[in-house]
Design a protein around this motif. Structure first.
Motif, PDB file in Angstrom:
ATOM      1  N   ALA A  87     -47.497  36.462 -46.495  1.00 46.01           N
ATOM      2  CA  ALA A  87     -48.482  36.766 -47.543  1.00 46.01           C
ATOM      3  C   ALA A  87     -49.236  35.512 -47.968  1.00 46.01           C
ATOM      4  N   GLY A  88     -48.507  34.406 -48.137  1.00 44.35           N
ATOM      5  CA  GLY A  88     -49.132  33.167 -48.591  1.00 44.35           C
ATOM      6  C   GLY A  88     -50.132  32.624 -47.577  1.00 44.35           C
ATOM      7  N   LEU A  89     -49.789  32.735 -46.305  1.00 47.12           N
ATOM      8  CA  LEU A  89     -50.673  32.240 -45.244  1.00 47.12           C
ATOM      9  C   LEU A  89     -51.942  33.087 -45.136  1.00 47.12           C
TER      10      LEU A  89
ATOM     11  N   ALA B 277     -50.251  34.337 -52.237  1.00 39.70           N
ATOM     12  CA  ALA B 277     -49.363  35.437 -51.845  1.00 39.70           C
ATOM     13  C   ALA B 277     -49.901  36.770 -52.370  1.00 39.70           C
ATOM     14  N   ALA B 278     -50.414  36.761 -53.598  1.00 43.39           N
ATOM     15  CA  ALA B 278     -50.982  37.990 -54.162  1.00 43.39           C
ATOM     16  C   ALA B 278     -52.196  38.445 -53.356  1.00 43.39           C
ATOM     17  N   LEU B 279     -53.042  37.488 -52.995  1.00 46.23           N
ATOM     18  CA  LEU B 279     -54.238  37.838 -52.233  1.00 46.23           C
ATOM     19  C   LEU B 279     -53.860  38.374 -50.847  1.00 46.23           C
ATOM     20  N   GLY B 280     -52.837  37.782 -50.242  1.00 45.14           N
ATOM     21  CA  GLY B 280     -52.368  38.254 -48.937  1.00 45.14           C
ATOM     22  C   GLY B 280     -51.897  39.706 -49.007  1.00 45.14           C
ATOM     23  N   GLU B 281     -51.105  40.039 -50.017  1.00 43.32           N
ATOM     24  CA  GLU B 281     -50.627  41.426 -50.161  1.00 43.32           C
ATOM     25  C   GLU B 281     -51.798  42.372 -50.436  1.00 43.32           C
ATOM     26  N   TYR B 282     -52.802  41.859 -51.139  1.00 38.03           N
ATOM     27  CA  TYR B 282     -53.970  42.677 -51.457  1.00 38.03           C
ATOM     28  C   TYR B 282     -54.784  43.000 -50.201  1.00 38.03           C
ATOM     29  N   VAL B 283     -54.974  41.988 -49.363  1.00 42.01           N
ATOM     30  CA  VAL B 283     -55.825  42.168 -48.181  1.00 42.01           C
ATOM     31  C   VAL B 283     -55.107  42.938 -47.077  1.00 42.01           C
ATOM     32  N   ALA B 284     -53.837  42.597 -46.838  1.00 43.27           N
ATOM     33  CA  ALA B 284     -53.184  43.120 -45.634  1.00 43.27           C
ATOM     34  C   ALA B 284     -51.806  43.733 -45.866  1.00 43.27           C
TER      35      ALA B 284
ATOM     36  N   MET C 165     -65.257  36.987 -37.104  1.00 45.07           N
ATOM     37  CA  MET C 165     -64.986  35.684 -37.729  1.00 45.07           C
ATOM     38  C   MET C 165     -63.481  35.492 -37.900  1.00 45.07           C
ATOM     39  N   ASN C 166     -62.969  34.303 -37.587  1.00 40.04           N
ATOM     40  CA  ASN C 166     -61.565  33.968 -37.810  1.00 40.04           C
ATOM     41  C   ASN C 166     -61.451  32.965 -38.957  1.00 40.04           C
ATOM     42  N   TYR C 167     -60.320  33.002 -39.618  1.00 38.50           N
ATOM     43  CA  TYR C 167     -60.093  32.143 -40.782  1.00 38.50           C
ATOM     44  C   TYR C 167     -58.819  31.338 -40.584  1.00 38.50           C
ATOM     45  N   ILE C 168     -58.786  30.143 -41.169  1.00 35.99           N
ATOM     46  CA  ILE C 168     -57.560  29.352 -41.111  1.00 35.99           C
ATOM     47  C   ILE C 168     -56.986  29.207 -42.518  1.00 35.99           C
ATOM     48  N   GLY C 169     -55.689  29.539 -42.630  1.00 33.51           N
ATOM     49  CA  GLY C 169     -54.981  29.388 -43.903  1.00 33.51           C
ATOM     50  C   GLY C 169     -53.844  28.399 -43.748  1.00 33.51           C
ATOM     51  N   ILE C 170     -53.650  27.582 -44.784  1.00 32.96           N
ATOM     52  CA  ILE C 170     -52.579  26.583 -44.791  1.00 32.96           C
ATOM     53  C   ILE C 170     -51.619  26.917 -45.927  1.00 32.96           C
ATOM     54  N   ASP C 171     -50.329  26.866 -45.645  1.00 34.59           N
ATOM     55  CA  ASP C 171     -49.325  27.047 -46.686  1.00 34.59           C
ATOM     56  C   ASP C 171     -48.552  25.738 -46.807  1.00 34.59           C
ATOM     57  N   LEU C 172     -48.904  24.966 -47.831  1.00 33.82           N
ATOM     58  CA  LEU C 172     -48.281  23.661 -48.040  1.00 33.82           C
ATOM     59  C   LEU C 172     -47.031  23.846 -48.883  1.00 33.82           C
TER      60      LEU C 172
END
Ligand SMILES: [Zn+2]
Length: 312
Positions: free
Chosen positions: A299-301, A110-117, A1-8
């Motif tokens: 991280a945010g993306l 950004a916190a979630l990004g650092e947590y996951v990857a 599965m692929n996911y799309i993230g947006i950083d506004l």
């Protein structure tokens, strides 16, 4: 599965196609349009372009947004930068793309990004603070993104660290960010530079206006007394603030990001020493690891893309 993230963001609206493991497969970025409709159109264009290169696409995209958010309704309540009021962005994206959208504060993403990857990969809980214009923060606790009442991240920047101390833009005195943001470090270093014509900071920066965080570290590294004094005070407050946050949350990983984290061990080592000396659980078997953020702006993306997995 692929996911799309947006950083506004205030300047650019970026998007990434992200793998299950949090790896960025493809990115796109356009200047942020000035109207809500323009922003929704730009996001829809990102989604269309990225979905062409995707395997199987998750039925929900994640959006990291600034300003004050109603994350349950997917509404930007207020964003001063573009003067947005009550913009139902999630619904606008849904009607254009046919995909659900969830929205979260950019610091939380950004916190979630650092947590996951990033620095927190493999841990159960982490706190991220970002030393920039102010101090932002986010937390993942026991595998869940910790979100506040108004879609806020951890407003660690406005935790008072010196009662009655320096005035803050929020109206209080002595907030963490009036001592430990990049803005605060540079402001204090400029003052010290102006008062000391012999400081190395003059040779390195040329003028107080050109002084930046890196040059303060460089001058201190060359033994400059004024820069060293400013930096020691900064690191003293930073170590104290980080230790307090560790005492409160007891995270497995405490992660420091933002431009100043580029100073690497010159900032991380003194903070670790303070934590080891002062943390409440300093004698316990398991210790919080204090690490530098690894992902920078990615991280945010990545975090935005992972929102549907960690928030719903
Ligand atoms: Zn404040």
């Amino acid at each position: 599965m692929n996911y799309i993230g947006i950083d506004l963001g205030g300047i650019n609206t970026a998007a990434a196609l992200v793998s299950e493991e949090g790896e960025i497969l493809q990115t796109r970025s356009v200047p942020t349009p000035r109207t809500p409709e323009g922003v929704a159109d730009a996001i829809a264009a990102h989604v269309k372009a990225l979905s062409e290169g995707a395997d199987e696409l998750a039925p929900c995209i994640g959006i990291g947004a600034p300003g004050s958010l109603d994350t349950e309704r997917g509404v930007i309540e207020y964003w001063s930068n573009l003067n947005f009021h009550e913009v139902p962005l999630a619904e606008m994206v849904r009607s254009r793309t046919g995909l659900d959208a969830v929205m979260e504060n950019d610091a939380n993403c950004a916190a979630l990004g650092e947590y996951v990857a990033g620095a927190g990969k493999g841990s159960r809980s982490l706190i991220v603070i970002t030393l920039g214009t102010g101090i932002g923060g986010g937390a993942v606790l026991n595998g869940r993104l910790a979100t506040g009442l108004n879609g806020g991240g951890l407003e660690v920047g406005h935790m008072v660290i010196e009662h009655g101390g320096r005035p803050c833009t929020c109206g209080r005195r002595g907030c963490f960010e009036t001592y430990c943001s990049a803005t605060a470090l540079i402001r204090e270093a400029r003052k010290a530079m102006a008062e000391d014509p012999a400081s190395r900071m003059w040779a390195l920066a040329g003028s107080p206006e050109k002084l930046n965080g890196k040059l303060v570290f460089d001058a201190a590294g060359e033994g400059d007394a004024a820069a060293t004094r400013v930096l020691e005070e900064f690191l003293d407050y930073l170590g104290s603030g980080v230790t307090s946050l560790i005492n409160v949350f007891q995270p497995e990983v405490f992660c420091i990001g933002g431009g100043l984290a580029g100073a690497g061990e010159r900032i991380m080592a003194p903070v670790r020493e303070t934590v080891q000396r002062e943390a409440y659980a300093r004698d316990s078997r398991q210790q919080t690891r204090v690490l530098r953020a690894l992902l920078g702006n990615d991280a945010g993306l990545i975090g935005a893309a992972m929102l549907p997995r960690y928030r719903i």
